[in-house]
Design a protein around this motif. Sequence first.
Motif, mmCIF file in Angstrom:
data_model
loop_
_atom_site.group_PDB
_atom_site.id
_atom_site.type_symbol
_atom_site.label_atom_id
_atom_site.label_comp_id
_atom_site.label_asym_id
_atom_site.label_seq_id
_atom_site.Cartn_x
_atom_site.Cartn_y
_atom_site.Cartn_z
ATOM 1 N N TYR A 79 -0.512 37.583 3.907
ATOM 2 C CA TYR A 79 -0.187 38.791 4.932
ATOM 3 C C TYR A 79 1.491 39.054 4.691
ATOM 4 C CZ TYR A 79 1.407 40.790 9.366
ATOM 5 O OH TYR A 79 2.236 41.420 10.439
ATOM 6 N N LYS A 124 3.557 42.230 3.372
ATOM 7 C CA LYS A 124 4.369 43.099 4.562
ATOM 8 C C LYS A 124 5.760 43.145 3.951
ATOM 9 C CE LYS A 124 5.648 43.061 9.230
ATOM 10 N NZ LYS A 124 5.776 42.415 10.581
ATOM 11 N N HIS A 168 7.890 46.387 2.383
ATOM 12 C CA HIS A 168 8.777 47.328 3.388
ATOM 13 C C HIS A 168 10.039 47.600 2.705
ATOM 14 C CE1 HIS A 168 11.579 47.448 6.828
ATOM 15 N NE2 HIS A 168 10.464 47.522 7.661
#
Length: 459
Positions: free
Chosen positions: A50, A54, A58
């Motif tokens: 995860y 992420k 970003h």
Amino acid sequence: MGERRIRVIPANPLLTDVIKRKRTLRVAAYCRVSTDDEEQQSSFETQVKYYTEKINGHEGWQLAGIFADEGISGVRTKKRVQFNEMIAQCRKKKIDLILTKSISRFARNTVDCIDHVRLLKRLGIAVIFEKENIDTSHMNSEMILTCLSAFAQAESESMSGNITKGIRMGYKNGRFAFRYVNCLGYRQGADGEPEIVPEEAEIIRMIYQNYLDGDSLGKIKNTLESKGILTATGKKEWSVSVIQQLLINEKYAGDILLQKTYVDDFLEGKTKTNRGELPKYYIENNHPAIIPREMFHRVQEEIARRKSKRPTTQKNSKTNRGKFSSQYALSERLVCGNCGCHYRRVTWSIHGRKEVVWRCINRLEFGKKMCPDSPTMKEEGLHQAILEAINSLAQDKGEELVSCLQDTLVSSTAGKFDVHAIQRQLDEKGREFDRLLCLTGEEESEFLDRKIKKVSDEM
């Protein structure tokens, strides 16, 4: 000179936001699970995946590392290798932002949590706790963080108490986890129960037999190393303390003693020896024995005897305990008839010729004022006399000796010989012996040693 004036230049948050947006932040994530269960293992892998996706997805973020501790408690940071590595990278200015799932994943110790957040703030590094929606870069007060950290610590304390209570309840019913790690002689069998490892069991039996034969711990150590025998951890070098622990380990007699140690403070996590603060549980015949129970008891008696030895002389003695010696066959077996002190082996050099003799230690160290009439005995003559005595018993007086022993037994037990009564007494003494062993710990007790010796002599 003109009039003094003060002009205020207003803050421009938009400008700082532009600077931050132009700057690429090096972002790291910290993950932790406290057990190695399959369910937790899945959670661990999910967290790592995860945060990797992420951060990489970003805009303006650059992955500075995923730091993950698996199967580690969150109460103390000392043993969390990856956590400490992350803090080290922060000190080197290689991380700008840290992401973590929650405060309890970061630390379950209030002091540790606050201390590390303050350290990171001083370094200009923010921490984002996603579950609590806290960003330390925008945090004006530590009150909320302190409260939430305290809740995480209280939760950990409650869990620790419940686990400890469950383990101790299991002890009462004889349920426990047999520790195979660094346990020489046993392994887990196909049925989940302990089974004997034959080649390792022979090593244990040799250690016990050599000790009963009079070998010191140092001599046993040298024997094991000279034969190339490895320790339970695979090391070539043995330590005297490891051999001592093998000799007092009741597992080798087929028994198990539970709750020898305990953890007093879950935050510190320090293990203490149970010296009566908590009950102990002794389970007999729990698993196959490597050492016969009688032999195990004899070894404990010999350990108590060696511990209770008094120094043969006070001249160089720093304590009131003597040192056991197994260097020579006659060591501690020759006693002076004049003063009661032991004899010591001495090598004389007379006109270049060496001669080995045995002399009273008091006579050697204090002279005639302590022991005026002690004779000097040549080792060769002593050996010859011992051999003659053995040969005499074996050849000429063997039958006479056996007959004498039989007559003595008959006369001493006439009219009161009861096999069942004696067996009951032996069983009672055996239980008392096991109870005394449960009381022994790392701290030496002369009173317990004497009690063990007394019960063993009675048996």
